[in-house]
Write an enzyme that holds these catalytic residues in place. Structure first.
Site, PDB file in Angstrom:
ATOM      1  N   VAL A  14      57.813  54.032  20.808  1.00 19.44           N
ATOM      2  CA  VAL A  14      57.249  52.794  20.135  1.00 19.44           C
ATOM      3  C   VAL A  14      57.972  52.354  18.923  1.00 19.44           C
ATOM      4  CG1 VAL A  14      55.124  51.771  19.537  1.00 19.44           C
ATOM      5  CG2 VAL A  14      55.225  53.229  21.449  1.00 19.44           C
ATOM      6  N   ARG A  45      60.087  63.116  11.356  1.00 21.55           N
ATOM      7  CA  ARG A  45      59.874  64.677  11.189  1.00 21.55           C
ATOM      8  C   ARG A  45      61.361  65.132  10.862  1.00 21.55           C
ATOM      9  NH1 ARG A  45      56.055  64.015  15.519  1.00 21.55           N
ATOM     10  NH2 ARG A  45      54.191  64.603  14.883  1.00 21.55           N
ATOM     11  N   GLY A 187      59.204  59.107  34.653  1.00 25.10           N
ATOM     12  CA  GLY A 187      58.982  59.082  33.419  1.00 25.10           C
ATOM     13  C   GLY A 187      57.818  58.249  33.197  1.00 25.10           C
ATOM     14  N   GLU A 190      53.755  62.151  31.642  1.00 20.44           N
ATOM     15  CA  GLU A 190      54.240  63.356  30.603  1.00 20.44           C
ATOM     16  C   GLU A 190      54.277  64.684  31.303  1.00 20.44           C
ATOM     17  OE1 GLU A 190      54.755  62.922  27.486  1.00 20.44           O
ATOM     18  OE2 GLU A 190      53.851  60.716  27.264  1.00 20.44           O
ATOM     19  N   ASP A 201      42.264  59.829  28.524  1.00 19.50           N
ATOM     20  CA  ASP A 201      43.223  58.729  27.676  1.00 19.50           C
ATOM     21  C   ASP A 201      42.466  57.354  27.960  1.00 19.50           C
ATOM     22  OD1 ASP A 201      45.630  57.620  26.730  1.00 19.50           O
ATOM     23  OD2 ASP A 201      45.005  56.416  28.732  1.00 19.50           O
ATOM     24  N   LYS A 205      40.287  54.666  25.287  1.00 13.33           N
ATOM     25  CA  LYS A 205      40.399  53.564  25.111  1.00 13.33           C
ATOM     26  C   LYS A 205      39.337  52.614  25.412  1.00 13.33           C
ATOM     27  CE  LYS A 205      45.298  53.933  26.722  1.00 13.33           C
ATOM     28  NZ  LYS A 205      46.268  53.916  27.781  1.00 13.33           N
ATOM     29  N   GLY A 312      55.132  51.766  27.150  1.00 12.97           N
ATOM     30  CA  GLY A 312      56.760  51.366  26.877  1.00 12.97           C
ATOM     31  C   GLY A 312      57.151  50.896  25.665  1.00 12.97           C
TER      32      GLY A 312
END
Length: 441
Positions: A14, A45, A187, A190, A201, A205, A312
């Site tokens: 992102v 990182r 893809g 995960e 998830d 939301k 995406g």
């Protein structure tokens, strides 16, 4: 030309999309704003890691504190993910009077109340369009476009991974395990898909959406949550026979005050995430693959649907950049708080899950023996559950389980659970009963 400085924490998929859009659309953005958005620092990182989007190494830092300590950074963009470190960053930004953009639904679900309270105290803004449904502008729609309306229900396909898997199971007859492997290969899932396929998830939301749509205060653990791992191709075949499509839905519905509540008592809402059968001709039934969609029903507008890519680099990055542009407008106009944050107190209560009422699909696995159907129907009737349709298959292999499928009229969740618990203890019941709720979206 005036500049507004931003700092970005996180340079993953992102973050790369955000920087790519800011760079490629810079002229258009400047023309619309009459100002330049300047990326001052990007916290990562590993500063030496090779990335798809090139960036001046002088902008990179491994210290998120550099974003907080730079007086020229007015907006901190949190794209780190997770909860604890992200909350520390957001809190630090707000305490220093910096505005925040985040795409982190887990953070908002877990610590949103603390974040919004601090933002009010500091007189700064928190924008989070990308936290739900990627590039689909559901947050902006609820906060602004429907600010004058009263939302009565929300049904959403808000997780692209599970919708991709369910589409493959429906269209190809794939088993869950095979559909998941294909999603991972492409893809869409995960390496560890647990949060997606468990419904977790989508529950995070839903907490964000229910706050905006109803003024609710929910944590993920408050949401009735069931995943998709137990679904089989057989459920899809039965659903088609009854004229249904099968989706993982995030649902919030206004039900009015609790029964027997005093005058002036707040409304209750249902909040649940689970697989649901919906009419094959309904708005959400045609949402295929990894796409997201949300159907809202409100008093003034009636039904409306928002649809698009829910994840995406570019769809989600587009939503983040839109928030940055909105905040820049506020800064240039000296008008923080132009779009109010969620209310500082809950406006509705959570309806107990056992009080949920809907229709149900029940798939029993039973012995091929006289009286099984009659005994099952009788037990449902004892629990005040009315039958709408029955289908039964003959079994050619003697002694093998026979599927018995019953569709009910609307019933109370607690009554249905009580009936199933008793039916599953019958010696003629050979496997736990499959329950799927039915929604008339």
């Amino acid at each position: 030309m005036r500049e507004v400085g931003i700092g970005i924490a996180g340079f993953g998929i992102v973050g790369g999309g955000v920087l790519s859009i800011l760079r490629s659309h810079a002229d258009d953005i400047e023309a619309r704003l009459g100002a330049r958005i300047a990326v001052r620092r990007v916290a990562v990182r590993d500063a030496g890691k090779e990335r798809a989007v090139g960036l001046d190494p002088a902008l990179l830092t491994t210290r998120v504190e550099d974003l907080l300590e730079d007086p020229e950074i007015a907006v901190v963009v949190e794209l780190m993910g997770g909860v604890d470190s992200a909350f520390d960053l957001v809190r630090g930004a707000l305490e220093r009077g910096k505005h925040v953009v985040t795409a982190n639904k887990a953070l908002l679900a877990a610590r949103g109340e603390d974040i919004f309270r601090l933002a009010r105290q500091q007189g700064v803004d928190v924008y989070y369009e990308a936290a739900v449904c990627g590039g689909v502008p559901i947050i902006r729609t609820l906060r602004e476009a429907l600010a004058s309306d009263r939302i009565n229900s929300l049904h959403g396909i808000v997780n692209g991974t599970t919708n991709f898997i369910l589409t493959a199971m429906d269209e190809q007859g794939a088993r869950f395990e095979d559909a998941l492997r294909e999603a991972q290969r492409l893809g869409y899932a995960e390496a560890d898909p647990t949060l997606d396929v468990s419904g977790g998830d989508a529950a995070q939301k839903l907490c964000v959406l229910a706050q905006l749509a109803f003024g609710a205060r929910l944590k993920p653990e408050d949401v009735l949550t069931e995943g998709i791992t137990a679904l089989s191709p057989e459920d899809f075949r039965w659903g088609r026979e009854f004229g249904y499509a099968l989706k993982l839905l995030a649902i919030a519905r206004r039900t009015g005050p609790a029964e027997g509540a005093a005058a002036g008592a707040p409304d209750q809402i249902e909040a649940r995430v689970h697989p649901a059968f919906i009419p094959a001709g309904s708005l959400l039934a045609g949402v295929r693959g990894a796409m997201n969609a949300v159907v809202l029903r409100s008093e003034a507008l009636g039904p409306s649907m928002l649809y698009g890519q829910g994840a995406g680099a570019m769809p989600t990055g587009s939503a983040v950049v839109s928030d940055i542009i909105d905040l820049t407008r506020n800064i240039l106009a000296g008008s923080p708080g132009r779009v109010p944050l969620p209310p500082d107190r809950p406006l509705v209560e959570l309806r107990p899950h056992e009080e949920v009422r809907c229709a149900y699909y029940l798939r029993f696995s039973v012995k091929d023996a006289p009286g099984v159907l009659a005994r099952t129907a009788s037990k449902l009737a004892e629990h005040r559950i009315s039958i709408a349709a029955v289908q039964q298959r003959e079994q050619n292999d003697q002694g093998q389980p026979v599927p018995l499928v019953i569709v009910t009229h609307q019933a109370r969740e607690a009554d249905l659970r009580g009936a199933i618990d008793e039916i599953d203890r019958y010696p003629t019941t050979l496997a736990p009963t499959r329950l799927i709720r039915i929604e008339s979206v």
